[in-house]
Design an enzyme around this catalytic site. Structure first.
Site, PDB file in Angstrom:
ATOM      1  N   GLU A   1       0.819  -1.050   0.006  1.00 40.13           N
ATOM      2  CA  GLU A   1      -0.084  -0.079  -0.118  1.00 40.13           C
ATOM      3  C   GLU A   1       0.656   1.397  -0.166  1.00 40.13           C
ATOM      4  O   GLU A   1       0.440   2.221  -0.543  1.00 40.13           O
ATOM      5  CB  GLU A   1      -0.930   0.022   1.301  1.00 40.13           C
ATOM      6  CG  GLU A   1      -2.046  -0.924   1.103  1.00 40.13           C
ATOM      7  CD  GLU A   1      -1.720  -2.264   1.556  1.00 40.13           C
ATOM      8  OE1 GLU A   1      -2.375  -3.411   1.815  1.00 40.13           O
ATOM      9  OE2 GLU A   1      -0.351  -2.627   2.177  1.00 40.13           O
TER      10      GLU A   1
ATOM     11  N   PHE B   1     -11.477  -7.492  13.761  1.00 40.94           N
ATOM     12  CA  PHE B   1     -10.625  -7.938  12.647  1.00 40.94           C
ATOM     13  C   PHE B   1     -10.121  -6.753  11.959  1.00 40.94           C
ATOM     14  O   PHE B   1     -10.923  -6.357  11.297  1.00 40.94           O
ATOM     15  CB  PHE B   1     -10.710  -9.215  12.107  1.00 40.94           C
ATOM     16  CG  PHE B   1      -9.756  -9.740  11.423  1.00 40.94           C
ATOM     17  CD1 PHE B   1      -8.219 -10.071  11.677  1.00 40.94           C
ATOM     18  CD2 PHE B   1      -9.726  -9.801   9.832  1.00 40.94           C
ATOM     19  CE1 PHE B   1      -7.316 -10.489  10.948  1.00 40.94           C
ATOM     20  CE2 PHE B   1      -8.891 -10.052   9.024  1.00 40.94           C
ATOM     21  CZ  PHE B   1      -7.428 -10.695   9.532  1.00 40.94           C
TER      22      PHE B   1
ATOM     23  N   LYS C   1     -17.714  -0.892   5.881  1.00 38.21           N
ATOM     24  CA  LYS C   1     -18.257  -1.855   4.681  1.00 38.21           C
ATOM     25  C   LYS C   1     -19.824  -1.948   4.702  1.00 38.21           C
ATOM     26  O   LYS C   1     -20.224  -2.185   3.168  1.00 38.21           O
ATOM     27  CB  LYS C   1     -17.730  -3.255   5.246  1.00 38.21           C
ATOM     28  CG  LYS C   1     -17.936  -4.476   4.188  1.00 38.21           C
ATOM     29  CD  LYS C   1     -17.287  -5.929   4.646  1.00 38.21           C
ATOM     30  CE  LYS C   1     -17.260  -6.741   3.469  1.00 38.21           C
ATOM     31  NZ  LYS C   1     -16.432  -7.949   3.905  1.00 38.21           N
TER      32      LYS C   1
ATOM     33  N   MET D   1      23.983   9.308   3.238  1.00 37.44           N
ATOM     34  CA  MET D   1      24.030  10.608   3.879  1.00 37.44           C
ATOM     35  C   MET D   1      24.309  10.411   5.212  1.00 37.44           C
ATOM     36  O   MET D   1      24.714  11.390   5.884  1.00 37.44           O
ATOM     37  CB  MET D   1      22.623  11.205   3.529  1.00 37.44           C
ATOM     38  CG  MET D   1      22.421  12.733   4.217  1.00 37.44           C
ATOM     39  SD  MET D   1      23.734  13.872   3.307  1.00 37.44           S
ATOM     40  CE  MET D   1      22.513  14.311   1.759  1.00 37.44           C
TER      41      MET D   1
END
Length: 607
Positions: free
Chosen positions: A81, A143, A193, A508
Site C-alpha cells: 500500500e 479484525f 463496509k 547521507m
C-alpha cells in the site's frame, strides 16, 4: 457520516466543519438505486478518474467488485500500500491531476500514512480511499479495525468517515474538490463496509462547504505595499518555492523575474520552476544549496517569497537567517504567512494570480517613473556564482563518481525526461547535476524526506505520462524499501528506468558520521554490492538488469537502458562510497557557515 480535521483555510476563516448536504439535494429522483460501492465508482467515472493504485482486502471487496469491468478506470495492483500512495503522488506531481490510491482496513490503511504525510508536506493532491469494518463493529477491536480517520488527521488536508451509503458519492466528490483547490493536499475518505454494500438513493453531487473559500487573488493594497518595498530595496531576491509548480506559475515567475532583473533562487521543491540555464538563476538554497543561492538570501535586504514556506533546511539557524532582509510572503495558505518569520507584507492567493498582480503593479509604477537600481547587487550575486560553481573531484582510488553518473544521465536522456529521486545523497546530486528547464520534471520527497519514494513515484509518473521517459534515481538503501513495485511495473507494462547509485551504504548517514562523528560508521554500511545483486534481482522481477562499475562504461550503459522501451530497466551503478555532497551547511548552524567543499568556507564580504 462524520467529517473532521479542518484544513488551514477553515481554521483561518473560523468556518464550521464540512456538513452533509440535505438528502436528495441535486439528485435525479428518477435514477435507480445502487450500492454505496457502485455509487462510488460512478462518481469516480463522472469526475474523470482514469487510474487507481491499490491493493484489495476484505473491507473493500464490495468496491473491487464494483470496479470489475468499470469503463474508463484502470486499477493498478501494487505489491504494498505504501507503493500505492507514492504512485498516486508521483502521478499527481507529474500530471497536475489528483492521484488516487485505494486500500483495505487496518494495516492496509495504516500503510498509507507515510505517503499521505509525504503528500501533505509537499502539497500534492491525492485522494486516498480506505475501507473499514462495518459501522456496528467499530470500537470493538474487530479484525483489521483501525481508526484511520483519526490516525490520518495530522497528515491530511481533511479526513472523512462515511457510514451511510447515501453519503458516499457526495463525500468522494468533495474529497476531490478539497484535494485540488486552495493549497493542494491529500484527503482521506474512510468508508465502512456496510456503507459500501448498502443501497443508496441518488444524493448530493457534493457536500455543502460554506466555510471553504480559499483565496485566489491577493489584496490590492498588499500588492501595492509589496511593490513599494521592491522599488526601495537595493538587494532583493526572488525566493521561489514549490507552490509555483503546483499553481502552474512557471511562465509567470519568469516574466516577473525578467521584468525586475532580480536574482532568483528555487527550492528543492521548485526545481524547474525557473530555468537552470537562465542567467538570473542562482540555484537551489539551503543545507546543500549552491553558494550563490545561499549567499543571495543571506545578504539580501528584501526576500520576495513565492509559494515557499521558509523550511529549516533553507534557513539554517533561524536567528541568523538573512539578518538584514525584510520579507514579502506570497502563499495560498494564510497559515504559512508569518509562521516561521515575521513578514512586512503578506500576499494570500494563488501564485499565478499574485504574480500577475505584482507584474501589473510593477509595470504601472515603473512606467510612471520609478527606477530601482539592482545592478551592483546582481553583479555581486553573479560573482558568487562564478567563484563557487558546482563541481566535484574524481575519487582518488579510481572508483566511479556518483556525480558523473547523474550528470551523464541528464545529458543523454531526452529533454523532457521526468526524474523521481529517493532520499539521501543521490537526491542532492540529482537536483544539482541534472539541469531542469521546466516544471513537473523533478519529483522528490522534499518535506518528509521519505526513503522508498522513487520507484513507486516513478511508476505513477509513467502511468500519467506514458510517452515520457521516466527515471527513478535511487540509492541502494532507499531502493530496498519499495523495490517490490518493480513487479507491478513488469506485470502492468510500465517501463520505468531505475538508476541505483550504489555506494554500499546509507550514504547521507555515512557522510554525517564521517564529518561529525569521527568516522564511527554505526549501522550505516550496506554490503549491497554483493547482497542483493540488483541486476539479478531486477531480472527476477521481469525487468532488464544492467551493471556499471567504470566511468568508461557509463554512457554505453545509459544508452542501452534508454533503448529498452517495453520493459522496466534497473541499472546498478557501483560508485565510490566516499563521495560527499557539497556544498553543505552543517545542521543547526548559520548559513554563513556554508562549506563549498570539506574545510573550505567562502567569504561573502561585508554587507
Amino acid at each position: 457520516m462524520t467529517a473532521t480535521h479542518l484544513s488551514s483555510e477553515h481554521v483561518a476563516t473560523g468556518a464550521p466543519s464540512i456538513a452533509t448536504a440535505p438528502r436528495g439535494a441535486g439528485s435525479d429522483t428518477g435514477a435507480a438505486m445502487m450500492t454505496g460501492a457502485q455509487s462510488l465508482v460512478t462518481t469516480l467515472q463522472r469526475i474523470g478518474v482514469e487510474h487507481i493504485f491499490g491493493l484489495p482486502g476484505g473491507a473493500v471487496l464490495p468496491l473491487y467488485d464494483a470496479l470489475y469491468g468499470a469503463e474508463g478506470i484502470r486499477h493498478i495492483l501494487v505489491r504494498h500500500e505504501q507503493g500505492a500512495g507514492h504512485a498516486a503522488t508521483g502521478y499527481a506531481a507529474a500530471t497536475g491531476k489528483v492521484g488516487v490510491c485505494l486500500a483495505t482496513s487496518g494495516p492496509g490503511a495504516t500503510n498509507l500514512v507515510t505517503p499521505l504525510a509525504d503528500a501533505n508536506m509537499d502539497s500534492i493532491p491525492v485522494v486516498a480511499i480506505t475501507g473499514n469494518v462495518p459501522s456496528t463493529a467499530m470500537g470493538t477491536d474487530a479484525f483489521q479495525e483501525a481508526d484511520i480517520r483519526s490516525i490520518s488527521m495530522p497528515v491530511t488536508k481533511h479526513s472523512f468517515l462515511v457510514t451511510n451509503p447515501h453519503d458516499v458519492a457526495a463525500t468522494i466528490a468533495s474529497a476531490f474538490h478539497l484535494a485540488q483547490t486552495g493549497r493542494p493536499g491529500p484527503v482521506l475518505v474512510d468508508i465502512t463496509k456496510d456503507a459500501l454494500v448498502g443501497l443508496a438513493e441518488p444524493g448530493a453531487l457534493q457536500l455543502a462547504m460554506p466555510g471553504y473559500h480559499p483565496a485566489t487573488s491577493a489584496a490590492p493594497e498588499s500588492v501595492r505595499d509589496a511593490i513599494d518595498l521592491m522599488l526601495s530595496a537595493s538587494r532583493p531576491v526572488l525566493y521561489v518555492g514549490g507552490g509555483t509548480v503546483r499553481s502552474g506559475a512557471a511562465e509567470h515567475v519568469r516574466t516577473f523575474a525578467e521584468l525586475t532583473g532580480m536574482p532568483v533562487v528555487t527550492t528543492l521543491m521548485a526545481r524547474g520552476a525557473f530555468p537552470d540555464s537562465h542567467p538570473q538563476h542562482m540555484g537551489m538554497p539551503g543545507m546543500h544549496g549552491t553558494v550563490a543561492a545561499v549567499a543571495a538570501l543571506q545578504k539580501s535586504d528584501l526576500i520576495i517569497s513565492l509559494g515557499a514556506r521558509f523550511d529549516d533546511r533553507v534557513t539554517g539557524a533561524k536567528g541568523t537567517f538573512a539578518p538584514h532582509a525584510r520579507i514579502i510572503h506570497a502563499d495560498i495558505d494564510p497559515a504559512e504567512i508569518g509562521k516561521n518569520f515575521p513578514v512586512e507584507v503578506g500576499l494570500v492567493g494563488d501564485a499565478k494570480d499574485a504574480i500577475d498582480q505584482l507584474v501589473a503593479e510593477w509595470i504601472r509604477r515603473t512606467t510612471a517613473g520609478a527606477a530601482p537600481d539592482y545592478e551592483a547587487w546582481v553583479a555581486r550575486c553573479l560573482g558568487w556564482k562564478a567563484s563557487y560553481p558546482l563541481g566535484y573531484d574524481a575519487p582518488t582510488d579510481g572508483a566511479l563518481a556518483p556525480q558523473y553518473v547523474i550528470e551523464r544521465l541528464g545529458a543523454l536522456s531526452p529533454q523532457d525526461t521526468i526524474y523521481a529521486a529517493g532520499v539521501g545523497q543521490h537526491q542532492m546530486w540529482a537536483t544539482h547535476f541534472i539541469k531542469y528547464e521546466k516544471p513537473n520534471r523533478w519529483l522528490n520527497s522534499g518535506g518528509l524526506g521519505t526513503m522508498g519514494y522513487a520507484v513507486p513515484a516513478a511508476m505513477g509518473a509513467k502511468v500519467g505520462m506514458p510517452d515520457t521517459t521516466v527515471w527513478a534515481i535511487d540509492g541502494d538503501g532507499s531502493f530496498q524499501m519499495t523495490n517490490q513495485e518493480l513487479a507491478t511495473c513488469a506485470v502492468e507494462g510500465i517501463p520505468i528506468k531505475v538508476a541505483i547509485i550504489n555506494n554500499a551504504a546509507l550514504g547521507m548517514v555515512r557522510q554525517w558520521q564521517a564529518l561529525f562523528y569521527s568516522e564511527r560508521f554505526s549501522a550505516s554500511q550496506l554490503p549491497s554490492k554483493q547482497i542483493p545483486d540488483f541486476a539479478t534481482l531486477a531480472q527476477a522481477y521481469g525487468c532488464v538488469g544492467l551493471r556499471c562499475e567504470s566511468a568508461q562504461d557509463v554512457d554505453a550503459t545509459i544508452e542501452a537502458a534508454l533503448e529498452v522501451t517495453d520493459q522496466p530497466v534497473v541499472v546498478d551503478f557501483r560508485v565510490s562510497k566516499d563521495s560527499m555532497v557539497w556544498p553543505m551547511v552543517p545542521s543547526g548552524t548559520s548559513n554563513d557557515a556554508i562549506q563549498h567543499a570539506r574545510d573550505v568556507c567562502p567569504e561573502f564580504g561585508e554587507d
